[in-house]
Design an enzyme around this catalytic site. Sequence first.
Site, PDB file in Angstrom:
ATOM      1  N   SER A  85      15.064 -23.366  16.792  1.00 18.39           N
ATOM      2  CA  SER A  85      13.744 -22.738  16.887  1.00 18.39           C
ATOM      3  C   SER A  85      12.859 -23.016  15.678  1.00 18.39           C
ATOM      4  O   SER A  85      11.752 -22.515  15.601  1.00 18.39           O
ATOM      5  CB  SER A  85      13.896 -21.225  17.060  1.00 18.39           C
ATOM      6  OG  SER A  85      14.511 -20.668  15.916  1.00 18.39           O
ATOM      7  N   THR A 188      12.002 -17.881  14.804  1.00 19.59           N
ATOM      8  CA  THR A 188      11.048 -18.223  13.740  1.00 19.59           C
ATOM      9  C   THR A 188      11.558 -17.713  12.402  1.00 19.59           C
ATOM     10  O   THR A 188      12.105 -16.618  12.330  1.00 19.59           O
ATOM     11  CB  THR A 188       9.709 -17.516  14.006  1.00 19.59           C
ATOM     12  OG1 THR A 188       9.194 -17.962  15.240  1.00 19.59           O
ATOM     13  CG2 THR A 188       8.708 -17.797  12.902  1.00 19.59           C
ATOM     14  N   THR A 206       7.999 -22.648  12.468  1.00 14.74           N
ATOM     15  CA  THR A 206       8.670 -22.536  13.761  1.00 14.74           C
ATOM     16  C   THR A 206       8.406 -23.753  14.630  1.00 14.74           C
ATOM     17  O   THR A 206       7.416 -24.465  14.438  1.00 14.74           O
ATOM     18  CB  THR A 206       8.170 -21.279  14.506  1.00 14.74           C
ATOM     19  OG1 THR A 206       8.900 -21.126  15.722  1.00 14.74           O
ATOM     20  CG2 THR A 206       6.696 -21.389  14.846  1.00 14.74           C
ATOM     21  N   ARG A 216       0.481 -25.007  23.503  1.00 11.64           N
ATOM     22  CA  ARG A 216       0.555 -23.584  23.135  1.00 11.64           C
ATOM     23  C   ARG A 216       0.835 -23.432  21.642  1.00 11.64           C
ATOM     24  O   ARG A 216       1.636 -24.143  21.051  1.00 11.64           O
ATOM     25  CB  ARG A 216       1.665 -22.907  23.936  1.00 11.64           C
ATOM     26  CG  ARG A 216       1.856 -21.410  23.644  1.00 11.64           C
ATOM     27  CD  ARG A 216       2.956 -21.135  22.631  1.00 11.64           C
ATOM     28  NE  ARG A 216       3.269 -19.707  22.508  1.00 11.64           N
ATOM     29  CZ  ARG A 216       4.101 -19.206  21.614  1.00 11.64           C
ATOM     30  NH1 ARG A 216       4.706 -19.998  20.748  1.00 11.64           N
ATOM     31  NH2 ARG A 216       4.337 -17.911  21.570  1.00 11.64           N
ATOM     32  N   GLY A 218       1.641 -20.232  18.759  1.00 12.25           N
ATOM     33  CA  GLY A 218       1.969 -18.822  18.618  1.00 12.25           C
ATOM     34  C   GLY A 218       1.357 -18.201  17.380  1.00 12.25           C
ATOM     35  O   GLY A 218       0.353 -18.684  16.844  1.00 12.25           O
ATOM     36  N   ASP A 219       1.967 -17.140  16.908  1.00 14.48           N
ATOM     37  CA  ASP A 219       1.413 -16.390  15.778  1.00 14.48           C
ATOM     38  C   ASP A 219       1.710 -17.009  14.421  1.00 14.48           C
ATOM     39  O   ASP A 219       0.999 -16.764  13.445  1.00 14.48           O
ATOM     40  CB  ASP A 219       1.950 -14.957  15.789  1.00 14.48           C
ATOM     41  CG  ASP A 219       3.458 -14.927  15.541  1.00 14.48           C
ATOM     42  OD1 ASP A 219       4.196 -15.491  16.379  1.00 14.48           O
ATOM     43  OD2 ASP A 219       3.898 -14.365  14.530  1.00 14.48           O
ATOM     44  N   THR A 239       7.936 -12.046  13.575  1.00 15.21           N
ATOM     45  CA  THR A 239       8.726 -12.944  14.410  1.00 15.21           C
ATOM     46  C   THR A 239       8.770 -12.369  15.816  1.00 15.21           C
ATOM     47  O   THR A 239       8.651 -11.158  16.002  1.00 15.21           O
ATOM     48  CB  THR A 239      10.151 -13.110  13.843  1.00 15.21           C
ATOM     49  OG1 THR A 239      10.880 -14.054  14.629  1.00 15.21           O
ATOM     50  CG2 THR A 239      10.906 -11.785  13.827  1.00 15.21           C
ATOM     51  N   GLY A 240       8.929 -13.237  16.794  1.00 14.88           N
ATOM     52  CA  GLY A 240       8.993 -12.757  18.170  1.00 14.88           C
ATOM     53  C   GLY A 240       7.955 -13.417  19.051  1.00 14.88           C
ATOM     54  O   GLY A 240       7.453 -14.495  18.737  1.00 14.88           O
ATOM     55  N   GLY A 242       4.820 -14.563  20.110  1.00 15.36           N
ATOM     56  CA  GLY A 242       3.609 -14.708  19.322  1.00 15.36           C
ATOM     57  C   GLY A 242       2.368 -14.124  19.947  1.00 15.36           C
ATOM     58  O   GLY A 242       1.508 -13.576  19.246  1.00 15.36           O
TER      59      GLY A 242
END
Length: 326
Positions: A85, A188, A206, A216, A218-219, A239-240, A242
């Site tokens: 990841s 992440t 990440t 895409r 993410g955060d 983390t998680g 996003g």
Amino acid sequence: MSQRRKFIKQSLMGSAVFFPGLAGAFSQSLEKFDPQREKPLLLSTWNHGVPANAAAWVKLNETGSILDAVEAGVRDTELDMENLSVGLQGLPDREGITTLDASIMRGDGACGSVAFVRQIKHPITLARAVMEKTPHVMLVGEGARQFAIAQGFTLEEEKLSPKARIEYDKWKVTSQYKPIINIENHDTIGMIGLAADGKLAGSCTTSGLAYKMHGRVGDSPIIGAGLYVDDEVGAATATGLGETIIRICGSFLIVELMRQGRSPQEACEEAVRRLVRKSKNIQDIQAGFLAINKDGDTGAYAVHPGFNFAKATAAGNVLLDSKSHF
């Protein structure tokens, strides 16, 4: 959950973990260590945060720079071939292409990030180059790739790692797009650190959500979502899933709550409560936050059980379980 992760979790959970050559590094900082206000201090997400913290601590002792430390720490994870990841060995998007996101930030507001980057072994170092060598905060896609080439980065061959290839071929049997986040498919690494002189810095890197739509983001590369640092207050990382973290500006929210007087733990818990209120199908969503205030107090909280984090101080490098909302 992989056998490797089970072994690490069973072996390290809740106990101090030292690495060869680190005893001296930790002892060198003992005279700076205050058990009430722990400085220097590093927090990193998930069990791979333990070796990341170790690498960061060595760098901190070498250069004295908390920014150097948080970069070096996550660079270690970017090279971990067992981690699917983070880094170029990570799981790909729906098209079978691995794309990377990263951000880095100092407590004085300087920050840089890259998103949707291909063929770059260390996106965190590229993010730092954006921060230090451009007037911008974020570069993405082909523009980030061109900047990397101009800065002398080597482009890696674009191919899936052996483990990622196996998992991708399994996924293609059904090709179901179900972005369900948990500790088994998305880890992440976010790292935040506090130096003995009170300076703060953070990093996040990440390969993103496995089998995401091409393009895409993410955060992790978004300042204020996956990472935020302010020397006047503290730092936070996430983390998680996003999308859920972006919607609440999670890391910025936590730092602002600390500015208003909340403890790092209280701020993390409030961020999770807001995320839960604003998310559908919360039973399928994992997200977790870490925070440090300028005094060295810490916080950690997640939506569901299973989120762990590594904490390094002069006293040791320990893997801990976070509390959770559910």
